[in-house]
Design an enzyme around this catalytic site. Structure first.
Site, mmCIF file in Angstrom:
data_model
loop_
_atom_site.group_PDB
_atom_site.id
_atom_site.type_symbol
_atom_site.label_atom_id
_atom_site.label_comp_id
_atom_site.label_asym_id
_atom_site.label_seq_id
_atom_site.Cartn_x
_atom_site.Cartn_y
_atom_site.Cartn_z
ATOM 1 N N ARG A 1 87.975 -10.735 114.010
ATOM 2 C CA ARG A 1 87.940 -11.638 115.155
ATOM 3 C C ARG A 1 87.200 -11.004 116.312
ATOM 4 O O ARG A 1 87.041 -9.785 116.374
ATOM 5 C CB ARG A 1 89.367 -12.008 115.584
ATOM 6 C CG ARG A 1 90.020 -13.037 114.669
ATOM 7 C CD ARG A 1 91.408 -13.434 115.134
ATOM 8 N NE ARG A 1 92.337 -12.352 114.977
ATOM 9 C CZ ARG A 1 92.736 -11.526 115.945
ATOM 10 N NH1 ARG A 1 92.304 -11.695 117.189
ATOM 11 N NH2 ARG A 1 93.564 -10.552 115.689
ATOM 12 N N TYR B 1 83.824 -15.164 109.566
ATOM 13 C CA TYR B 1 85.086 -14.444 109.349
ATOM 14 C C TYR B 1 86.296 -15.366 109.527
ATOM 15 O O TYR B 1 86.352 -16.150 110.485
ATOM 16 C CB TYR B 1 85.195 -13.239 110.298
ATOM 17 C CG TYR B 1 86.559 -12.607 110.217
ATOM 18 C CD1 TYR B 1 86.915 -11.849 109.111
ATOM 19 C CD2 TYR B 1 87.526 -12.845 111.195
ATOM 20 C CE1 TYR B 1 88.196 -11.332 108.989
ATOM 21 C CE2 TYR B 1 88.810 -12.328 111.084
ATOM 22 C CZ TYR B 1 89.137 -11.567 109.972
ATOM 23 O OH TYR B 1 90.405 -11.074 109.852
ATOM 24 N N LYS C 1 93.931 -19.602 113.345
ATOM 25 C CA LYS C 1 94.220 -19.152 114.714
ATOM 26 C C LYS C 1 93.775 -20.187 115.762
ATOM 27 O O LYS C 1 94.461 -20.389 116.761
ATOM 28 C CB LYS C 1 93.526 -17.825 115.003
ATOM 29 C CG LYS C 1 93.806 -16.740 114.007
ATOM 30 C CD LYS C 1 95.259 -16.359 113.945
ATOM 31 C CE LYS C 1 95.422 -15.138 113.033
ATOM 32 N NZ LYS C 1 96.787 -14.672 112.937
ATOM 33 N N HIS D 1 102.944 -16.773 116.494
ATOM 34 C CA HIS D 1 102.324 -15.844 115.547
ATOM 35 C C HIS D 1 103.436 -15.113 114.790
ATOM 36 O O HIS D 1 103.674 -13.931 115.020
ATOM 37 C CB HIS D 1 101.455 -14.859 116.348
ATOM 38 C CG HIS D 1 100.531 -14.031 115.512
ATOM 39 N ND1 HIS D 1 100.069 -12.804 115.922
ATOM 40 C CD2 HIS D 1 99.964 -14.263 114.298
ATOM 41 C CE1 HIS D 1 99.260 -12.302 115.000
ATOM 42 N NE2 HIS D 1 99.183 -13.159 114.002
ATOM 43 N N SER E 1 98.519 -8.650 114.725
ATOM 44 C CA SER E 1 97.727 -8.657 113.497
ATOM 45 C C SER E 1 97.708 -7.266 112.866
ATOM 46 O O SER E 1 97.595 -6.261 113.570
ATOM 47 C CB SER E 1 96.286 -9.055 113.808
ATOM 48 O OG SER E 1 96.265 -10.313 114.419
ATOM 49 N N CYS F 1 100.015 -5.521 111.411
ATOM 50 C CA CYS F 1 101.192 -4.663 111.650
ATOM 51 C C CYS F 1 102.253 -4.877 110.582
ATOM 52 O O CYS F 1 103.425 -4.566 110.787
ATOM 53 C CB CYS F 1 101.792 -4.926 113.022
ATOM 54 S SG CYS F 1 100.831 -4.206 114.363
ATOM 55 N N ASP G 1 102.315 -15.599 108.696
ATOM 56 C CA ASP G 1 101.459 -15.432 109.883
ATOM 57 C C ASP G 1 101.794 -16.372 111.041
ATOM 58 O O ASP G 1 101.731 -15.962 112.182
ATOM 59 C CB ASP G 1 99.994 -15.639 109.470
ATOM 60 C CG ASP G 1 99.005 -15.129 110.511
ATOM 61 O OD1 ASP G 1 99.284 -14.078 111.131
ATOM 62 O OD2 ASP G 1 97.968 -15.776 110.720
ATOM 63 N N ARG H 1 90.008 -8.624 103.356
ATOM 64 C CA ARG H 1 91.077 -9.626 103.238
ATOM 65 C C ARG H 1 91.149 -10.236 101.845
ATOM 66 O O ARG H 1 90.145 -10.311 101.140
ATOM 67 C CB ARG H 1 90.805 -10.760 104.235
ATOM 68 C CG ARG H 1 90.833 -10.321 105.701
ATOM 69 C CD ARG H 1 92.221 -10.388 106.254
ATOM 70 N NE ARG H 1 92.370 -9.733 107.550
ATOM 71 C CZ ARG H 1 93.462 -9.853 108.308
ATOM 72 N NH1 ARG H 1 94.468 -10.604 107.903
ATOM 73 N NH2 ARG H 1 93.560 -9.216 109.449
HETATM 74 O O1 SAT Z 1 92.639 -13.718 112.722
HETATM 75 S S1 SAT Z 1 92.834 -13.570 111.288
HETATM 76 O O2 SAT Z 1 93.439 -14.757 110.763
HETATM 77 O O3 SAT Z 1 91.566 -13.368 110.661
HETATM 78 C C1 SAT Z 1 93.862 -12.255 110.970
HETATM 79 C C2 SAT Z 1 94.683 -11.840 112.107
HETATM 80 O O4 SAT Z 1 94.133 -11.264 113.046
HETATM 81 O O5 SAT Z 1 95.916 -12.072 112.130
HETATM 82 MN MN MN Z 2 97.798 -13.044 112.302
#
Ligand code: SAT
Ligand code: MN
Length: 582
Positions: free
Chosen positions: A70, A198, A207, A227, A249, A251, A276, A365
């Site tokens: 990101r 991405y 997101k 989140h 993210s 973690c 997520d 990923r």
């Molecule tokens: O933003 S992503 O969905 O690519 C992954 C993340 O940062 O949680």
């Molecule tokens: Mn995330």
């Protein structure tokens, strides 16, 4: 055609006349369509088949080397008033935001196909779900959206019925980071993203919609878009508690969401609802219920192995898309921490050379449907979601934060969430390992001013007295030699058990200014190689360090000026005063 569909058709026509695609294709979401796109991408060279004996239906995509994460510095919230976006966001006026990207979208789809992807975030028949339509010129986006969302004809039918949808326009453009922008127009419920393929920048349901736009919409409608992973923890007696956890993210949300209890925790079981994002609503009885708007995982590959996350390790051996990993001589995907095999090429398709860099990008990923996960809970499809017993915040902190503590009440819990800080990770382009504030793990994802967001969180206490308890965990505490104090991974279940014991009022706690901490003996450590000193360090607070922390939270709050809810300031001052009097 109904008004809504003609509005959709009109928008597609307008985009097409501006971007000039060769072809327009409306996605149905069928399996045959998915396979057709996979075949086409293999012909065009943007996807390659992995070893189909070991990894059936698995494919590899290598992105442009500058397009691997990101881009928070290029992500904007475009509201009429700058104050509405808040100091937590980069802001641009809607007029400027549109003008900037519209110029880049001009003729950008020449020679390409424009795909129209109707999608539904959440179970297709849930009143809590919301729909969107993404227009993209990337077949990679289409196949990922197929795995991550309820995409295609059923979503289109719901859009027709409901008459509203979030509009997301995406093009990979020329992938030049200087012409890359991720623009959000929450007041118009729309998104424009250009210059990146991405996941977090391009799969607009994720997101961009399910967090940034949805958080804004949720405030207006009285719910929360967070989140958070959602898991069910089943006890040996067969009781299941649902827990929602917000960590930044990379973690370990995916690992926790599909944790396999270690042998010592006989009879316990974890069910995965999501890894997520959670949408949280109060039901008619005043209980907070969660749905996962997604139906697939877009997880970090490196570090995944049969010890750290066996469910993930197993579920990505079929039907998965890998992005930016290395390859073995046998054409199997390879990543750091896989523990088996060895790489011959790296994520840029070069001969692997450890002196040049890792085989897999640290933010490489996997994308896979949630149903591939052995711990998948079918309640992920329940229209009414699951009732949440506990909300857990956390971050990556070498020092300071104890293994676990509980907020005194909801208001204090909102402060605990607002005070979350974490060391940065490779999920965003930028420096890795620096501590920054990441309230509710939403710093990159809240579509409006954090001060208003906290006020919205606080307001839930006025609407019900059945809110979940709020906790904070830290799996990442280190000793002075940089060794982790807590084993983490599957052993984290022991901490979740304490959390459930608290919810069920089965265990007491030490009262401290920062909240309730476990007595060292209240966390089951049987069979763990962990010293009494380490356990003490994990379950105590250092008054001086906490005074500095609470002051720093106060300074952070200052940056929100008079929009900061008074209740949060009071809470911060109460803790400061209590720490001073220890
Ligand atoms: O933003 S992503 O969905 O690519 C992954 C993340 O940062 O949680
Ligand atoms: Mn995330």
């Amino acid at each position: 055609m109904t008004t809504c569909l003609s509005a959709l058709q009109q928008w597609v026509d307008d985009v097409a006349s501006h971007t000039q695609p060769d072809t327009i294709y409306w996605c149905t979401g069928s399996d045959a369509e998915y396979q057709q796109l996979i075949d086409e991408m293999q012909i065009s060279g943007t996807l390659s088949a992995l070893n189909q004996d070991q990894y059936p239906n698995c494919y590899l995509h290598l992105s442009h080397p500058s397009d691997v994460a990101r881009v928070e510095h290029l992500t904007f919230i475009c509201t009429e008033k700058e104050k509405d976006a808040g100091p937590n966001n980069h802001w641009m006026s809607p007029a400027e935001g549109h003008a900037k990207v519209d110029a880049l979208f001009k003729n950008v789809m020449r020679g390409r196909t424009l795909y129209v992807i109707p999608y539904c975030m959440g179970p297709i028949d849930s009143p809590y779900s919301r729909c969107g339509v993404e227009i993209t010129d990337s077949p990679y986006v289409v196949i990922n959206m197929k795995l991550m969302t309820r995409m295609g004809s059923a979503a289109l039918a719901r859009i027709e019925r409901e008459g509203s949808f979030v509009k997301g326009l995406h093009s990979t453009g020329d992938l030049d980071p200087d012409r890359r922008f991720i623009m959000h127009f929450p007041e118009e419920l729309s998104i424009k993203s250009i210059g990146s393929g991405y996941g977090g920048n391009a799969l607009l349901g994720k997101k961009c919609h399910a967090l940034r736009i949805a958080s804004y919409q949720a405030r207006e409608e009285g719910w929360l878009a967070e989140h958070m992973l959602i898991l069910g923890l089943e006890s040996p007696d067969g009781d299941t508690h649902y827990i929602a956890c917000a960590f930044p993210s990379a973690c370990g949300k995916t690992n926790l969401a599909m944790l396999i209890p270690p042998k010592s925790q006989l009879g316990w079981k974890i069910w995965t609802l999501g890894d997520d994002i959670a949408w949280l609503h109060l039901d008619d009885d005043g209980r907070l219920r969660a749905i996962n708007p997604e139906c697939g995982y877009f997880g970090v590959v490196p570090g995944t192995n049969s010890q750290t996350n066996k469910n993930a390790f197993d579920m990505i051996t079929r039907d998965a898309i890998f992005t930016n990993v290395g390859l073995t001589a046998n054409n199997e995907p390879w990543w750091e921490g896989k523990k088996v095999g060895k790489p011959v090429t790296d994520w840029q398709g070069r001969d692997y050379d450890p002196d040049v860099g890792p085989a897999a990008h640290p933010n490489s990923r996997f994308t896979v449907a949630a149903t591939n996960n052995p711990s998948y809970s079918s309640l992920a499809e329940a229209a009414e979601g699951v009732p949440i017993s506990a909300i857990v915040f956390g971050g990556r902190r070498k020092k300071l934060a104890p293994l676990v503590y509980e907020a005194r009440d909801w208001q204090h819990g909102v402060l605990v969430g607002a005070g979350v800080a974490s060391e940065t990770t490779a999920a965003n382009i930028g420096e890795v390992g620096v501590v920054r504030r990441d309230p509710m793990a939403m710093k990159p994802f809240c579509g409006y001013n954090f001060a208003d967001y906290w006020a919205h969180w606080l307001s839930f206490a006025e609407r019900t007295d059945k809110l979940p308890r709020i906790f904070h965990v830290n799996w990442f505490r280190q000793d002075s030699d940089g060794r982790f104090l807590w084993p983490g991974f599957g052993e984290n279940l022991r901490v979740l058990r304490w959390i459930i014991d608290r919810c069920e009022q089965r265990v007491g706690a030490k009262e401290t200014p920062i909240g309730y901490l476990p007595e060292p003996g209240d966390i089951d450590i049987e069979g763990l190689d962990i010293s009494a000193d380490a356990m003490r360090a994990l379950t105590r607070i250092d008054t001086q360090q906490w005074q500095v922390e609470i002051e720093s939270i106060g300074e952070y709050f200052d940056s929100f000026g008079d929009r900061l809810p008074a209740a949060l300031r009071q809470e911060q001052q109460r803790i400061a005063k209590e720490l001073a009097s220890l």
